[in-house]
Design a protein around this motif. Structure first.
Motif, PDB file in Angstrom:
ATOM      1  N   THR A 166      24.701 -35.053   7.441  1.00  0.00           N
ATOM      2  CA  THR A 166      25.342 -36.294   7.007  1.00  0.00           C
ATOM      3  C   THR A 166      25.791 -37.125   8.204  1.00  0.00           C
ATOM      4  O   THR A 166      25.586 -38.346   8.241  1.00  0.00           O
ATOM      5  N   ARG A 167      26.383 -36.475   9.185  1.00  0.00           N
ATOM      6  CA  ARG A 167      26.843 -37.207  10.369  1.00  0.00           C
ATOM      7  C   ARG A 167      25.662 -37.756  11.162  1.00  0.00           C
ATOM      8  O   ARG A 167      25.690 -38.913  11.617  1.00  0.00           O
ATOM      9  N   LEU A 168      24.630 -36.956  11.331  1.00  0.00           N
ATOM     10  CA  LEU A 168      23.463 -37.398  12.088  1.00  0.00           C
ATOM     11  C   LEU A 168      22.747 -38.550  11.393  1.00  0.00           C
ATOM     12  O   LEU A 168      22.209 -39.449  12.062  1.00  0.00           O
ATOM     13  N   SER A 169      22.763 -38.547  10.068  1.00  0.00           N
ATOM     14  CA  SER A 169      22.067 -39.598   9.311  1.00  0.00           C
ATOM     15  C   SER A 169      22.631 -40.985   9.598  1.00  0.00           C
ATOM     16  O   SER A 169      21.937 -41.989   9.437  1.00  0.00           O
ATOM     17  N   LYS A 170      23.893 -41.060  10.037  1.00  0.00           N
ATOM     18  CA  LYS A 170      24.500 -42.353  10.371  1.00  0.00           C
ATOM     19  C   LYS A 170      23.816 -43.011  11.572  1.00  0.00           C
ATOM     20  O   LYS A 170      23.951 -44.215  11.788  1.00  0.00           O
ATOM     21  N   PHE A 171      23.105 -42.203  12.351  1.00  0.00           N
ATOM     22  CA  PHE A 171      22.421 -42.733  13.531  1.00  0.00           C
ATOM     23  C   PHE A 171      20.910 -42.807  13.327  1.00  0.00           C
ATOM     24  O   PHE A 171      20.166 -42.961  14.294  1.00  0.00           O
ATOM     25  N   GLN A 172      20.476 -42.691  12.065  1.00  0.00           N
ATOM     26  CA  GLN A 172      19.039 -42.703  11.800  1.00  0.00           C
ATOM     27  C   GLN A 172      18.403 -44.014  12.224  1.00  0.00           C
ATOM     28  O   GLN A 172      17.301 -44.036  12.802  1.00  0.00           O
ATOM     29  N   GLY A 173      19.083 -45.132  11.954  1.00  0.00           N
ATOM     30  CA  GLY A 173      18.554 -46.436  12.370  1.00  0.00           C
ATOM     31  C   GLY A 173      18.405 -46.522  13.875  1.00  0.00           C
ATOM     32  O   GLY A 173      17.385 -47.022  14.383  1.00  0.00           O
ATOM     33  N   LEU A 174      19.407 -46.028  14.606  1.00  0.00           N
ATOM     34  CA  LEU A 174      19.354 -46.022  16.069  1.00  0.00           C
ATOM     35  C   LEU A 174      18.207 -45.146  16.554  1.00  0.00           C
ATOM     36  O   LEU A 174      17.458 -45.530  17.470  1.00  0.00           O
ATOM     37  N   MET A 175      18.040 -43.969  15.940  1.00  0.00           N
ATOM     38  CA  MET A 175      16.966 -43.062  16.359  1.00  0.00           C
ATOM     39  C   MET A 175      15.594 -43.661  16.065  1.00  0.00           C
ATOM     40  O   MET A 175      14.648 -43.477  16.850  1.00  0.00           O
ATOM     41  N   ASN A 176      15.477 -44.403  14.975  1.00  0.00           N
ATOM     42  CA  ASN A 176      14.213 -45.070  14.662  1.00  0.00           C
ATOM     43  C   ASN A 176      13.871 -46.114  15.723  1.00  0.00           C
ATOM     44  O   ASN A 176      12.711 -46.238  16.142  1.00  0.00           O
ATOM     45  N   LEU A 177      14.882 -46.882  16.136  1.00  0.00           N
ATOM     46  CA  LEU A 177      14.668 -47.898  17.171  1.00  0.00           C
ATOM     47  C   LEU A 177      14.252 -47.249  18.492  1.00  0.00           C
ATOM     48  O   LEU A 177      13.325 -47.712  19.158  1.00  0.00           O
ATOM     49  N   LEU A 178      14.949 -46.184  18.860  1.00  0.00           N
ATOM     50  CA  LEU A 178      14.623 -45.500  20.109  1.00  0.00           C
ATOM     51  C   LEU A 178      13.225 -44.911  20.069  1.00  0.00           C
ATOM     52  O   LEU A 178      12.486 -44.958  21.053  1.00  0.00           O
ATOM     53  N   THR A 179      12.846 -44.353  18.925  1.00  0.00           N
ATOM     54  CA  THR A 179      11.494 -43.818  18.766  1.00  0.00           C
ATOM     55  C   THR A 179      10.457 -44.920  18.955  1.00  0.00           C
ATOM     56  O   THR A 179       9.432 -44.733  19.624  1.00  0.00           O
ATOM     57  N   LEU A 180      10.728 -46.096  18.375  1.00  0.00           N
ATOM     58  CA  LEU A 180       9.809 -47.227  18.455  1.00  0.00           C
ATOM     59  C   LEU A 180       9.662 -47.741  19.886  1.00  0.00           C
ATOM     60  O   LEU A 180       8.544 -47.960  20.366  1.00  0.00           O
ATOM     61  N   TYR A 181      10.790 -47.895  20.571  1.00  0.00           N
ATOM     62  CA  TYR A 181      10.761 -48.536  21.896  1.00  0.00           C
ATOM     63  C   TYR A 181      10.436 -47.568  23.035  1.00  0.00           C
ATOM     64  O   TYR A 181       9.905 -47.978  24.061  1.00  0.00           O
ATOM     65  N   THR A 182      10.760 -46.298  22.882  1.00  0.00           N
ATOM     66  CA  THR A 182      10.537 -45.353  23.984  1.00  0.00           C
ATOM     67  C   THR A 182       9.200 -44.630  23.895  1.00  0.00           C
ATOM     68  O   THR A 182       8.738 -44.063  24.883  1.00  0.00           O
ATOM     69  N   GLY A 183       8.594 -44.631  22.706  1.00  0.00           N
ATOM     70  CA  GLY A 183       7.346 -43.900  22.530  1.00  0.00           C
ATOM     71  C   GLY A 183       7.560 -42.398  22.429  1.00  0.00           C
ATOM     72  O   GLY A 183       6.610 -41.618  22.540  1.00  0.00           O
ATOM     73  N   LYS A 184       8.801 -41.997  22.213  1.00  0.00           N
ATOM     74  CA  LYS A 184       9.138 -40.578  22.103  1.00  0.00           C
ATOM     75  C   LYS A 184       9.883 -40.349  20.799  1.00  0.00           C
ATOM     76  O   LYS A 184      10.764 -41.130  20.434  1.00  0.00           O
ATOM     77  N   LYS A 185       9.552 -39.283  20.084  1.00  0.00           N
ATOM     78  CA  LYS A 185      10.215 -38.983  18.823  1.00  0.00           C
ATOM     79  C   LYS A 185      11.668 -38.586  19.083  1.00  0.00           C
ATOM     80  O   LYS A 185      11.941 -37.600  19.771  1.00  0.00           O
ATOM     81  N   ILE A 186      12.598 -39.365  18.527  1.00  0.00           N
ATOM     82  CA  ILE A 186      14.029 -39.110  18.700  1.00  0.00           C
ATOM     83  C   ILE A 186      14.569 -38.592  17.376  1.00  0.00           C
ATOM     84  O   ILE A 186      14.555 -39.311  16.371  1.00  0.00           O
ATOM     85  N   GLU A 187      15.061 -37.334  17.379  1.00  0.00           N
ATOM     86  CA  GLU A 187      15.424 -36.691  16.117  1.00  0.00           C
ATOM     87  C   GLU A 187      16.859 -36.195  16.054  1.00  0.00           C
ATOM     88  O   GLU A 187      17.350 -35.900  14.971  1.00  0.00           O
ATOM     89  N   ASP A 188      17.533 -36.066  17.185  1.00  0.00           N
ATOM     90  CA  ASP A 188      18.884 -35.515  17.142  1.00  0.00           C
ATOM     91  C   ASP A 188      19.720 -36.046  18.310  1.00  0.00           C
ATOM     92  O   ASP A 188      19.266 -36.883  19.089  1.00  0.00           O
ATOM     93  N   TYR A 189      20.953 -35.542  18.411  1.00  0.00           N
ATOM     94  CA  TYR A 189      21.885 -36.010  19.437  1.00  0.00           C
ATOM     95  C   TYR A 189      21.371 -35.733  20.849  1.00  0.00           C
ATOM     96  O   TYR A 189      21.549 -36.558  21.759  1.00  0.00           O
ATOM     97  N   GLU A 190      20.744 -34.580  21.041  1.00  0.00           N
ATOM     98  CA  GLU A 190      20.234 -34.242  22.369  1.00  0.00           C
ATOM     99  C   GLU A 190      19.161 -35.226  22.814  1.00  0.00           C
ATOM    100  O   GLU A 190      19.105 -35.610  23.985  1.00  0.00           O
ATOM    101  N   ASP A 191      18.314 -35.643  21.872  1.00  0.00           N
ATOM    102  CA  ASP A 191      17.267 -36.627  22.196  1.00  0.00           C
ATOM    103  C   ASP A 191      17.891 -37.965  22.603  1.00  0.00           C
ATOM    104  O   ASP A 191      17.433 -38.609  23.553  1.00  0.00           O
ATOM    105  N   ILE A 192      18.918 -38.375  21.871  1.00  0.00           N
ATOM    106  CA  ILE A 192      19.604 -39.639  22.209  1.00  0.00           C
ATOM    107  C   ILE A 192      20.212 -39.529  23.601  1.00  0.00           C
ATOM    108  O   ILE A 192      20.134 -40.469  24.411  1.00  0.00           O
ATOM    109  N   ASN A 193      20.819 -38.389  23.898  1.00  0.00           N
ATOM    110  CA  ASN A 193      21.464 -38.198  25.195  1.00  0.00           C
ATOM    111  C   ASN A 193      20.456 -38.250  26.341  1.00  0.00           C
ATOM    112  O   ASN A 193      20.769 -38.740  27.433  1.00  0.00           O
ATOM    113  N   GLU A 194      19.253 -37.755  26.115  1.00  0.00           N
ATOM    114  CA  GLU A 194      18.229 -37.809  27.160  1.00  0.00           C
ATOM    115  C   GLU A 194      17.891 -39.260  27.512  1.00  0.00           C
ATOM    116  O   GLU A 194      17.755 -39.611  28.693  1.00  0.00           O
ATOM    117  N   ILE A 195      17.755 -40.109  26.503  1.00  0.00           N
ATOM    118  CA  ILE A 195      17.471 -41.523  26.755  1.00  0.00           C
ATOM    119  C   ILE A 195      18.665 -42.193  27.429  1.00  0.00           C
ATOM    120  O   ILE A 195      18.509 -42.962  28.388  1.00  0.00           O
TER     121      ILE A 195
END
Length: 417
Positions: A166-195
């Protein structure tokens, strides 16, 4: 005037009696400034030739940061350790990663500037000091990457909880944007932190960020990125298996000082690690403030002895700055800034009592029972076989001990051919 002088002396003595001195310290720090570890696929600055050193390596800035931190440690512990390095006083350990090993080297250069007969080359004011390490896959203490079956099962269960999802789902829109712009699948907090970390490094080194990144970094990314440092130690059992070995080692060193088991106990332990190391320890102990550990972020565990009572206390100090900011004392939950040693051990018994190697051999409950039943069956079969063999051996022995009777045969020459 005489009464006033006596009063001043009394007050001074009272404060002096209440003073505490450091008897042992454990210092855990993050490495210094580095280049990106792994640029994202669409990164405009992913060409390694654009950077001063290879990806993931310590930069000159990082070297200077740790040299400065080493000088600060020298001042802080000048009354605890000798001016010259003494292996009986100080033990240094690093994860088996270039940037942490180099950070430890730079730090020690700041702590131990050679003087007198310690100078072996007048043109090089530096002296080699031993740094210990283990391959990351064999290091459950500092790298915290040695495989633990139990931990893997518990973490998988945690990330499948409704609360986490539930908490992670609040950032689904952000993860979708990062996936689109970075060319890397962003699925969780660790992925966001890497970017976030890649963009942070690029901004520190004055590389212009893409327009999409300028809209998201740092404000949109900081929250979920910093939250990533809570997920590895999210439950008591995860915290125990992740940070227990390191905290058990530190508390054990403190206890050696207190019990005087060793006439020459260690005075200072230095651990060179990562932001992951800092975040795990702070969160496991209920001390994480939600801010990402920056370069050279440092946790100080200090065993204090009060002069007046000779009692021992634990003081924890934190420095989350690469500048000149002084470290500040932490409030240990349910204990305060000066926590009696026994109380400290009691509070964190879940962590320091870990038997890591035993507890990491995960057994599924029903499988454990089945294996026990199978062991009992095998044992019964072996005992029965031994009993049967003994009975048969007894019967054979008895048979052989009886006299053998033979019937004499009379030769008949008439039947011979």
């Amino acid at each position: 005037m005489r009464i006033f002088t006596i009063l001043i002396i009394t007050v001074v003595l009272a404060f002096a009696d209440g003073e505490s001195i450091v008897k042992y310290a454990a210092v855990i720090f993050r490495h210094g400034d580095r280049t990106p570890v792994e640029p994202y696929p669409t990164d405009p600055w992913k060409n390694e030739s654009l950077w001063p050193v290879r990806f993931g390596q310590l930069t000159n800035l990082g070297i200077r940061q740790h040299y400065a931190l080493g000088g600060m440690l020298r001042k802080r512990y000048s009354m605890l350790i000798s001016e010259k390095f003494d292996p009986q006083e100080v033990y240094v350990r690093s994860t088996d990663v270039d940037r942490t090993l180099m950070s430890a080297q730079a730090n020690l250069a700041g702590m131990y500037p050679p003087s007198g007969d310690a100078i072996w080359n007048p043109n090089l004011m530096w002296r080699p000091i031993p740094i210990h390490t283990l391959p990351e896959t064999e290091d459950e203490v500092l790298a915290m990457k040695r495989n633990c079956d139990t931990y893997n099962v518990k973490k998988k269960a945690y990330i499948n909880t409704d609360e986490y999802k539930t908490r992670l789902s609040k950032f689904q829109g952000l993860m979708n944007l990062l996936t689109l712009y970075t060319g890397k699948k962003i699925e969780d907090y660790e992925d966001i932190n890497e970017i976030y970390n890649t963009l942070l490094v690029e901004s520190i080194h004055d590389f212009t960020l893409p327009k999409w990144a300028q809209l998201l970094y740092p404000d949109k990314l900081r929250g979920p990125s910093c939250y990533s440092f809570t997920t590895a130690t999210a439950t008591p059992i995860m915290a125990r298996l992740m940070t227990g070995p390191l905290l058990k080692e530190i508390v054990g060193k403190m206890n050696t000082v207190i019990t005087k088991e060793n006439p020459n106990p260690l005075k200072l332990s230095i651990y060179s690690g990562h932001d992951f190391t800092i975040g795990n320890v702070l969160n496991a102990m209920g001390l994480y403030d939600g801010n990402c550990p920056v370069y050279t972020a440092t946790i100080f565990f200090e065993l204090m002895q009060e002069k007046s009572t000779m009692n021992y206390y634990v003081q924890m100090v934190y420095r989350n700055s690469t500048g000149t900011a002084e470290p500040y004392i932490l409030d240990i939950p349910d204990c305060g800034q000066m926590c009696p040693f026994d109380r400290f051990v009691e509070l964190y018994s879940n962590l320091v009592d870990v038997d890591w190697h035993t507890e990491c051999r995960y057994q599924i409950p029903w499988l454990t029972e089945a294996l026990f039943a199978l062991e009992m069956l095998v044992l019964f079969f072996l005992l029965y076989t031994l009993y049967y063999m003994r009975v048969r051996a007894g019967e054979e022995s008895k048979r052989r001990s009886q006299p053998v009777y033979t019937i004499p045969i009379k030769e008949d020459n008439n039947n011979l051919v």
